[in-house]
Design a protein around this motif. Structure first.
Motif, PDB file in Angstrom:
ATOM      1  N   GLN A  78       5.789  -2.039  -2.466  1.00 20.07           N
ATOM      2  CA  GLN A  78       4.904  -0.903  -2.217  1.00 20.07           C
ATOM      3  C   GLN A  78       4.539  -0.804  -0.740  1.00 20.07           C
ATOM      4  OE1 GLN A  78       5.446   0.918  -5.185  1.00 20.07           O
ATOM      5  NE2 GLN A  78       3.419   1.640  -4.558  1.00 20.07           N
ATOM      6  N   LYS A  79       4.243  -1.937  -0.121  1.00 26.59           N
ATOM      7  CA  LYS A  79       3.905  -1.950   1.305  1.00 26.59           C
ATOM      8  C   LYS A  79       5.064  -1.405   2.140  1.00 26.59           C
ATOM      9  CE  LYS A  79       0.724  -5.866   0.949  1.00 26.59           C
ATOM     10  NZ  LYS A  79       0.557  -7.324   1.140  1.00 26.59           N
ATOM     11  N   LEU A  80       6.275  -1.842   1.799  1.00 28.43           N
ATOM     12  CA  LEU A  80       7.454  -1.366   2.519  1.00 28.43           C
ATOM     13  C   LEU A  80       7.634   0.140   2.314  1.00 28.43           C
ATOM     14  CD1 LEU A  80       9.862  -2.263   4.253  1.00 28.43           C
ATOM     15  CD2 LEU A  80      11.153  -2.564   2.130  1.00 28.43           C
ATOM     16  N   LYS A  81       7.341   0.613   1.114  1.00 31.30           N
ATOM     17  CA  LYS A  81       7.428   2.043   0.815  1.00 31.30           C
ATOM     18  C   LYS A  81       6.462   2.839   1.684  1.00 31.30           C
ATOM     19  CE  LYS A  81       6.855   5.262  -3.070  1.00 31.30           C
ATOM     20  NZ  LYS A  81       6.520   5.362  -4.531  1.00 31.30           N
ATOM     21  N   TYR A  82       5.225   2.353   1.833  1.00 26.94           N
ATOM     22  CA  TYR A  82       4.232   3.031   2.674  1.00 26.94           C
ATOM     23  C   TYR A  82       4.696   3.083   4.125  1.00 26.94           C
ATOM     24  CZ  TYR A  82       1.159   1.932  -1.312  1.00 26.94           C
ATOM     25  OH  TYR A  82       0.600   1.804  -2.561  1.00 26.94           O
ATOM     26  N   ILE A  83       5.256   1.969   4.597  1.00 24.98           N
ATOM     27  CA  ILE A  83       5.706   1.894   5.990  1.00 24.98           C
ATOM     28  C   ILE A  83       6.870   2.840   6.245  1.00 24.98           C
ATOM     29  CG2 ILE A  83       6.904   0.369   7.624  1.00 24.98           C
ATOM     30  CD1 ILE A  83       5.081  -1.880   6.575  1.00 24.98           C
ATOM     31  N   ASN A  84       7.838   2.853   5.343  1.00 23.40           N
ATOM     32  CA  ASN A  84       8.999   3.725   5.520  1.00 23.40           C
ATOM     33  C   ASN A  84       8.638   5.205   5.443  1.00 23.40           C
ATOM     34  OD1 ASN A  84      10.724   1.549   5.878  1.00 23.40           O
ATOM     35  ND2 ASN A  84      11.376   1.479   3.738  1.00 23.40           N
ATOM     36  N   ALA A  85       7.589   5.516   4.694  1.00 22.32           N
ATOM     37  CA  ALA A  85       7.135   6.911   4.615  1.00 22.32           C
ATOM     38  C   ALA A  85       6.573   7.377   5.957  1.00 22.32           C
ATOM     39  CB  ALA A  85       6.082   7.059   3.528  1.00 22.32           C
ATOM     40  N   GLU A  86       5.902   6.472   6.671  1.00 23.80           N
ATOM     41  CA  GLU A  86       5.327   6.810   7.977  1.00 23.80           C
ATOM     42  C   GLU A  86       6.348   6.686   9.096  1.00 23.80           C
ATOM     43  OE1 GLU A  86       2.347   7.920   8.888  1.00 23.80           O
ATOM     44  OE2 GLU A  86       1.411   7.891   6.912  1.00 23.80           O
ATOM     45  N   ASN A  87       7.283   5.752   8.946  1.00 20.07           N
ATOM     46  CA  ASN A  87       8.264   5.453   9.999  1.00 20.07           C
ATOM     47  C   ASN A  87       9.660   5.376   9.400  1.00 20.07           C
ATOM     48  OD1 ASN A  87       5.540   4.019  10.601  1.00 20.07           O
ATOM     49  ND2 ASN A  87       6.495   4.221  12.613  1.00 20.07           N
ATOM     50  N   PRO A  88      10.269   6.533   9.102  1.00 15.73           N
ATOM     51  CA  PRO A  88      11.594   6.541   8.457  1.00 15.73           C
ATOM     52  C   PRO A  88      12.701   5.930   9.321  1.00 15.73           C
ATOM     53  CG  PRO A  88      10.908   8.764   9.075  1.00 15.73           C
ATOM     54  CD  PRO A  88       9.725   7.886   9.271  1.00 15.73           C
ATOM     55  N   THR A 181       2.572   2.807  14.390  1.00 19.32           N
ATOM     56  CA  THR A 181       1.597   2.818  13.300  1.00 19.32           C
ATOM     57  C   THR A 181       1.132   1.409  12.974  1.00 19.32           C
ATOM     58  OG1 THR A 181       2.879   4.647  12.332  1.00 19.32           O
ATOM     59  CG2 THR A 181       1.126   3.693  10.980  1.00 19.32           C
ATOM     60  N   LEU A 182      -0.175   1.266  12.815  1.00 21.58           N
ATOM     61  CA  LEU A 182      -0.772   0.026  12.322  1.00 21.58           C
ATOM     62  C   LEU A 182      -1.035   0.144  10.832  1.00 21.58           C
ATOM     63  CD1 LEU A 182      -3.622  -0.721  14.918  1.00 21.58           C
ATOM     64  CD2 LEU A 182      -1.404  -1.872  14.770  1.00 21.58           C
ATOM     65  N   PHE A 183      -0.836  -0.938  10.114  1.00 23.19           N
ATOM     66  CA  PHE A 183      -1.228  -1.026   8.704  1.00 23.19           C
ATOM     67  C   PHE A 183      -2.152  -2.226   8.569  1.00 23.19           C
ATOM     68  CE2 PHE A 183       2.561   1.483   8.654  1.00 23.19           C
ATOM     69  CZ  PHE A 183       2.423   2.357   7.584  1.00 23.19           C
ATOM     70  N   ILE A 184      -3.422  -1.951   8.337  1.00 18.22           N
ATOM     71  CA  ILE A 184      -4.435  -2.990   8.251  1.00 18.22           C
ATOM     72  C   ILE A 184      -5.014  -3.008   6.841  1.00 18.22           C
ATOM     73  CG2 ILE A 184      -6.622  -3.859   9.173  1.00 18.22           C
ATOM     74  CD1 ILE A 184      -4.498  -3.822  11.305  1.00 18.22           C
ATOM     75  N   ALA A 185      -4.850  -4.128   6.125  1.00 14.89           N
ATOM     76  CA  ALA A 185      -5.424  -4.276   4.783  1.00 14.89           C
ATOM     77  C   ALA A 185      -6.562  -5.284   4.834  1.00 14.89           C
ATOM     78  CB  ALA A 185      -4.359  -4.734   3.796  1.00 14.89           C
ATOM     79  N   VAL A 186      -7.740  -4.877   4.349  1.00 18.13           N
ATOM     80  CA  VAL A 186      -8.901  -5.765   4.310  1.00 18.13           C
ATOM     81  C   VAL A 186      -9.729  -5.490   3.056  1.00 18.13           C
ATOM     82  CG1 VAL A 186      -9.138  -6.132   6.813  1.00 18.13           C
ATOM     83  CG2 VAL A 186     -10.192  -4.140   5.751  1.00 18.13           C
TER      84      VAL A 186
END
Length: 288
Positions: A78-88, A181-186
């Protein structure tokens, strides 16, 4: 709430290593909490020396650990999916606090040029066995060498562990490309499960978690660095995982059904309020 320095929001116990108690002190400027007293840089690694600290191990000794890794494998995709959606267009990706390298392994197999940091030597060794080479930490020379280099930087439940928050935020800004893009999970201390369990809420995890964020806090902190939160993504599984651990801390055992109910209720309430147990923040430079 009193705004004085000595105001205590909550007192919590370290259930993993020391059994010591710590205070959560509000920072009204950023609508967040900090752990007090915060362990010194030399002392902090001692609080991670436990076989129960699951992000530094690939152990599957119990049904809990087996479920954790099963959910983790789904979450990685899922994390990879979110990243690829923002940065194809796959480029350079830096994962700070990479643990045993599972996320970077998935990203590498998907075509990303990956690198990462991890302070725990045992976790770095496990990552190396998976073909992912990690360095212990970034420093000033690393930042100078890699300034504006990364298309994506990720911190999956890591920012809350960082001793020098100001320094870390500045470093993220400098390392990220202007179009990156930054992806920060907290964790989110305003979630229902946090309020329900109070001092027993597992995501406080003192003193390893030095900072305790709200969505307002993340927006404020990154805004001060010229960056903006462009969207948030709920981590719905976290409500169940955290509730299971919280049940153990509060009642001495993991009551699966009670934790399931609390996690479900937390996610249901968050569907209206946005206050999920944990959130992923997608962050960009303000001029993008």
């Amino acid at each position: 709430m009193d705004k004085t320095e000595d105001t205590v929001y909550l007192k919590c116990k370290d259930h993993t290593v020391s059994g010591k108690s710590f205070s959560l002190v509000p920072d009204e400027n950023h609508k967040m909490l900090r752990t007090s007293p915060a362990p010194g840089v030399e002392e902090l690694p001692e609080y991670y020396k436990s076989e129960d600290y699951i992000s530094h191990t690939d152990a599957r000794r119990s049904w809990f650990e087996k479920i954790y890794h099963l959910v983790k494998n789904y979450a990685l995709k899922q994390k990879l999916k979110y990243i690829n959606a923002e940065n194809p267009e796959k480029g350079m990706l830096l994962d700070i606090g990479a643990g045993t390298g599972d996320f970077l392994t998935v990203a590498k197999n998907d075509g990303w040029k990956v690198s990462g940091t991890e302070p725990n030597a045992s976790a770095r060794k496990r990552a190396g066995e998976k073909g992912v080479s990690l360095i212990e930490k970034t420093d000033a020379s690393f930042v100078r060498k890699h300034i504006s280099s990364y298309d994506v930087i990720t911190m999956w439940h890591v920012l809350e562990h960082v001793p020098n928050l100001e320094e870390q935020l500045q470093e993220l800004k400098e390392l990220l490309k202007k179009s990156g893009t930054l992806f920060i999970a907290v964790p989110n201390f305003r979630a229902y499960d946090a309020k329900h369990y109070g001092a027993y809420w597992a995501a406080y995890d003192v003193p390893r978690h030095l900072w305790h964020f709200s969505a307002d806090a993340i927006r404020s902190l990154f805004s001060e660095k010229g960056m903006k939160v462009v969207r948030t993504i709920p981590m719905k599984f976290d409500a169940f995982y955290v509730s299971l651990l919280s049940e153990k801390y509060k009642n001495g055992k993991m009551n699966f059904f009670r934790a399931l109910w609390t996690g479900w209720l937390s996610n249901r309430k968050a569907a209206r309020t946005g206050e999920y147990s944990s959130l992923i923040y997608v962050i960009k430079h303000q001029n993008n």
